[in-house]
Design an enzyme around this catalytic site. Structure first.
Site, PDB file in Angstrom:
ATOM      1  N   GLY A  83      19.499 -45.243 -76.212  1.00 37.99           N
ATOM      2  CA  GLY A  83      20.413 -46.136 -75.509  1.00 37.99           C
ATOM      3  C   GLY A  83      19.773 -46.576 -74.210  1.00 37.99           C
ATOM      4  O   GLY A  83      18.967 -45.850 -73.618  1.00 37.99           O
TER       5      GLY A  83
ATOM      6  N   GLY B 249      20.303 -49.453 -70.582  1.00 41.15           N
ATOM      7  CA  GLY B 249      21.092 -50.417 -69.823  1.00 41.15           C
ATOM      8  C   GLY B 249      20.247 -51.009 -68.711  1.00 41.15           C
ATOM      9  O   GLY B 249      19.012 -50.862 -68.694  1.00 41.15           O
TER      10      GLY B 249
ATOM     11  N   MET C  55      20.009 -50.205 -65.571  1.00 41.30           N
ATOM     12  CA  MET C  55      19.469 -49.290 -64.572  1.00 41.30           C
ATOM     13  C   MET C  55      18.736 -48.091 -65.168  1.00 41.30           C
ATOM     14  O   MET C  55      18.418 -47.156 -64.443  1.00 41.30           O
ATOM     15  CB  MET C  55      20.593 -48.792 -63.650  1.00 41.30           C
ATOM     16  CG  MET C  55      21.162 -49.849 -62.726  1.00 41.30           C
ATOM     17  SD  MET C  55      19.924 -50.475 -61.555  1.00 41.30           S
ATOM     18  CE  MET C  55      19.581 -52.085 -62.244  1.00 41.30           C
TER      19      MET C  55
ATOM     20  N   VAL D 201      18.639 -43.757 -72.024  1.00 43.36           N
ATOM     21  CA  VAL D 201      18.899 -42.413 -72.518  1.00 43.36           C
ATOM     22  C   VAL D 201      17.906 -42.147 -73.645  1.00 43.36           C
ATOM     23  O   VAL D 201      17.758 -42.962 -74.555  1.00 43.36           O
ATOM     24  CB  VAL D 201      20.346 -42.255 -73.019  1.00 43.36           C
ATOM     25  CG1 VAL D 201      20.578 -40.835 -73.526  1.00 43.36           C
ATOM     26  CG2 VAL D 201      21.337 -42.593 -71.920  1.00 43.36           C
TER      27      VAL D 201
ATOM     28  N   ASP E 187      35.295 -46.044 -65.980  1.00 43.64           N
ATOM     29  CA  ASP E 187      34.640 -46.731 -67.100  1.00 43.64           C
ATOM     30  C   ASP E 187      35.030 -46.072 -68.423  1.00 43.64           C
ATOM     31  O   ASP E 187      34.174 -45.746 -69.250  1.00 43.64           O
ATOM     32  CB  ASP E 187      33.117 -46.715 -66.919  1.00 43.64           C
ATOM     33  CG  ASP E 187      32.413 -47.754 -67.801  1.00 43.64           C
ATOM     34  OD1 ASP E 187      33.098 -48.702 -68.253  1.00 43.64           O
ATOM     35  OD2 ASP E 187      31.198 -47.621 -68.032  1.00 43.64           O
TER      36      ASP E 187
ATOM     37  N   PRO F  35      35.485 -46.831 -75.523  1.00 39.52           N
ATOM     38  CA  PRO F  35      35.079 -46.104 -76.741  1.00 39.52           C
ATOM     39  C   PRO F  35      33.612 -45.700 -76.759  1.00 39.52           C
ATOM     40  O   PRO F  35      33.259 -44.680 -77.333  1.00 39.52           O
ATOM     41  CB  PRO F  35      35.404 -47.091 -77.866  1.00 39.52           C
ATOM     42  CG  PRO F  35      36.502 -47.942 -77.318  1.00 39.52           C
ATOM     43  CD  PRO F  35      36.201 -48.083 -75.861  1.00 39.52           C
TER      44      PRO F  35
ATOM     45  N   ASN G  30      31.904 -44.526 -74.419  1.00 38.63           N
ATOM     46  CA  ASN G  30      31.693 -43.335 -73.601  1.00 38.63           C
ATOM     47  C   ASN G  30      32.425 -42.119 -74.145  1.00 38.63           C
ATOM     48  O   ASN G  30      32.518 -41.098 -73.455  1.00 38.63           O
ATOM     49  CB  ASN G  30      32.139 -43.589 -72.158  1.00 38.63           C
ATOM     50  CG  ASN G  30      31.171 -44.497 -71.422  1.00 38.63           C
ATOM     51  OD1 ASN G  30      30.009 -44.612 -71.791  1.00 38.63           O
ATOM     52  ND2 ASN G  30      31.648 -45.163 -70.382  1.00 38.63           N
TER      53      ASN G  30
END
Length: 672
Positions: free
Chosen positions: A21, A23, A25, A28, A149, A152, A154
């Protein structure tokens, strides 16, 4: 720094393997930790190269605060962390969090799967999900933590069925000043509260609003406010009235709609003042309308839990032994008139979600004879009834821990087959037919590995397409290249057969490596083969395929003297692969029962395999009966092992084509 540059790098005790994963910044990574030895997920903060120094400091402070926040949140429904550290990689400081690798996927994936199947979540299952998240939020809010935040993506599924709330990267603490600049929005527009969009002055009721959005989506399959971009969603959320859930679900009761309306009130004062209050009213609304329901799954079982041997069901509370590591949060007694959490703990006991969701009232199972669990009604043939467990509905996916059986069995078959291929290709006394069978067996081994990859790939919740595509390309190139060496002798005499064997061997090893990457020990979907629909599907194309087989079989036996028609054989296999009537077999399987894509793919593969085996036997029977008119009968009565090899390869071709038809059908339906 590019996120891909960290693949293969070791930070602390963790060696990064791949990205799971990413994003704006950071990313993962799936990593292997050396001490203690385990598979982990590592969240790394990697600001962009164009990020200003002040912004990097803000991001780092927020990341550190996430670590400190999670470290003090010890709850069974909150994703913990193992370690936090910072390091310098290529003269750039990076911070990272080491967390458990959760194999069960996210609630986002479950919602998408349900939408693709055209069904809805069972109401008791919705209550379970909302109650688990509400329990985690109440705990966090009690410590002054606002998540900000909730969505779903998370919410992750543990293998035991629990929902885990993760990603506390933009939390707000009551006792600390905010790290968000004025006018900067943090969160996800579809799930953010109105006050989160319009002002930075938010409290715990913002999380309750986000939980209400998730409830709306679980009930209807979509969020209430959607748009082409975040600004359009924000504008609708601020000014448009809340759509009614009855527009898409007229079967839902007014009591359930009232819970949704109150949870999604634009004014925080009009919402529920605690997440547990919302969960309690939702459960009461579902239970009050449950007696009026005349259809659906009356048992309301939660099948998101991995398979495990359940004990006999009695009239008492069903429990299993407590986990070896006791839950961090002690049990809380159920208040009078209150609602117990779906994962309510008791000293020395643990209730699993699949047990709790069938309870009525909360905490007590209906009395049934020992070893029996009530099936869903109306019962359907495709629902499976197991002793000691409830009927497994075809509407709900079930998961279990993968055991790498396909990889192990295929590796054993490949090892044994290599000896036969070696003898067929390199023995000096072999005839042209034997060499041809050796080549066919080497290619058939690649087909077997591709079939195993297909069987394992369809039950995985992670992207494996690149592994499959690489294997398909190699499986196509290898027989053409090895055939060219044997047919044309591009090197000195005596060597072409050895070179061809090496080409096939390397292709077999490469495909096994790709299969090993797919068939890992992780949570997989339970996808049983539906044998009756598979047999019925095979019968739909048996006659036309038999006719094709009668004309195709001579290509394996009739050829000019001192020549090897390998490319002709490959051409015949390609024509059969393209022309076989497996689409009708796949449709027959699909229309026979409601099933997941994984079950459809596997059952369609079996249908294609059975169709080929039946057509091959009928083709052989035709040549036996009309032997005086057949040019291949003289070969057939000399080597029955040749028939076995050809039948095996053709059946694998049928299985691959069956899976391809299921995949094409799925792609077509997704576009529709």
């Amino acid at each position: 720094m590019d996120v891909k540059e960290l693949i293969g790098v070791t930070l602390g005790t963790c060696t990064f393997e791949r990205i799971i994963g990413h994003g704006g910044m950071g990313a993962v990574y799936l990593a292997q930790q050396s001490r203690p030895v385990r598979t982990v997920a590592v969240k790394v903060l990697i600001p962009g190269n164009n990020t200003e120094v002040e912004q990097k400091d803000v991001f780092l402070a927020r990341f550190r605060r996430e670590a400190d926040t999670i470290a003090k949140l010890e709850h069974k429904n909150i994703l913990p962390i193992y370690e936090y550290d910072e390091a310098v990689v290529e003269q750039e400081r990076v911070a990272y969090l080491v967390m458990p690798f959760i194999r069960g996927g996210t609630l986002r994936e479950r919602i998408d799967d349900t939408n693709r199947s055209g069904s809805h979540f069972d109401l008791k299952l919705v209550v379970s999900y909302i109650s688990q998240v509400a329990d985690a939020l109440d705990y966090a809010h009690g410590l002054g933590v606002v998540h900000r935040d909730i969505k779903p993506g998370n919410l992750l599924f543990h293998l035991d069925g629990r929902l885990l709330l993760g990603d506390f990267g933009i939390v707000r603490l009551k006792a600390m000043p905010g790290l968000t600049s004025v006018g900067i929005f943090l969160g996800t527009a579809e799930y953010a509260s109105p006050e989160q969009i319009s002002t930075n002055e938010i409290d715990f009721r913002s999380d309750i609003y986000s939980l209400g959005i998730i409830l709306f989506e679980l009930l209807t399959g979509s969020v209430p406010y959607a748009g082409p971009n975040a600004f359009a969603v924000m504008a609708k959320k601020m000014h448009d009235p809340l759509p009614s859930i009855k527009d898409s679900r007229p079967d839902l009761s007014p009591a359930i709609e009232a819970v949704v309306v109150k949870a999604l009130a634009k004014n925080p004062a009009d919402r529920y003042q605690s997440a547990s209050e919302m969960a309690a009213e939702l459960q009461a609304a579902v239970e009050s309308g449950h007696s009026l329901r005349l259809t659906g799954d009356g048992n309301n079982i939660d099948l998101t839990v991995a398979e495990r041997p359940w004990g006999a069901v009695s009239s008492m509370v069903a429990t299993v032994p407590a986990p070896s590591i006791p839950p961090a949060q002690p049990a809380r007694p159920v208040p009078p008139g209150g609602v117990a959490s779906p994962l309510q703990q008791q000293q020395g006991q643990w209730q699993w979600p699949s047990q709790v969701q069938a309870q009525s009232p909360v905490g007590v199972l209906q009395a049934f004879p020992a070893g029996y669990a009530a099936p869903s009604y109306p019962y359907r043939p495709q629902d499976q009834l197991h002793p000691g467990r409830a009927a497994i509905s075809a509407d709900v996916k079930q998961y279990r821990e993968g055991k790498r059986l396909f990889y192990g069995i295929t590796a054993l078959i490949a090892l044994l087959t290599q000896f036969i291929i070696f003898i067929f290709l390199l023995s000096k006394d072999n005839t042209v037919l034997v060499v041809l069978l050796g080549m066919l067996l080497g290619c058939g081994l690649n087909f077997l590995i591709l079939g195993a990859m297909g069987f394992t790939a369809v039950v995985r919740n992670r992207p494996v397409r690149k592994f499959v595509m690489r294997a398909v390309i190699i499986a196509i190139i290898a027989p053409v290249l090895s055939g060219a060496f044997i047919a044309y002798g591009v090197v000195s005499p005596g060597s072409p057969h050895l070179i061809a064997y090496i080409v096939l061997l390397v292709s077999n090893l490469y495909l096994m490596r790709q299969l090993g990457r797919i068939d890992a020990k992780e949570q997989v979907e339970v996808a049983p083969i539906l044998w009756r629909p598979a047999v019925a599907g095979a019968m739909t194309g048996l006659l036309p395929l038999t006719i094709m087989m009668i004309f195709a079989l001579p290509a394996f036996f009739v050829y000019p003297r001192n020549s090897l028609p390998w490319l002709d054989v490959l051409g015949v296999l390609f024509i059969i692969f393209i022309g076989i009537p497996t689409p009708g077999a796949m449709m027959a399987v699909w229309l026979s029962a409601k099933m997941s894509f994984a079950t459809l793919s596997r059952s369609s593969a079996i249908a294609g395999m059975l169709m080929f085996v039946g057509a091959f036997l009928l083709g052989i029977l035709w040549n036996v009966i009309f032997s005086s008119h057949s040019a291949i009968f003289s070969h057939l009565n000399q080597s029955w092992i040749a028939l076995l090899i050809i039948a095996s390869v053709l059946s694998l071709v049928g299985a691959l084509r069956g899976m391809l038809d299921a995949w094409i059908c799925r792609r077509f339906l997704k576009k529709k």
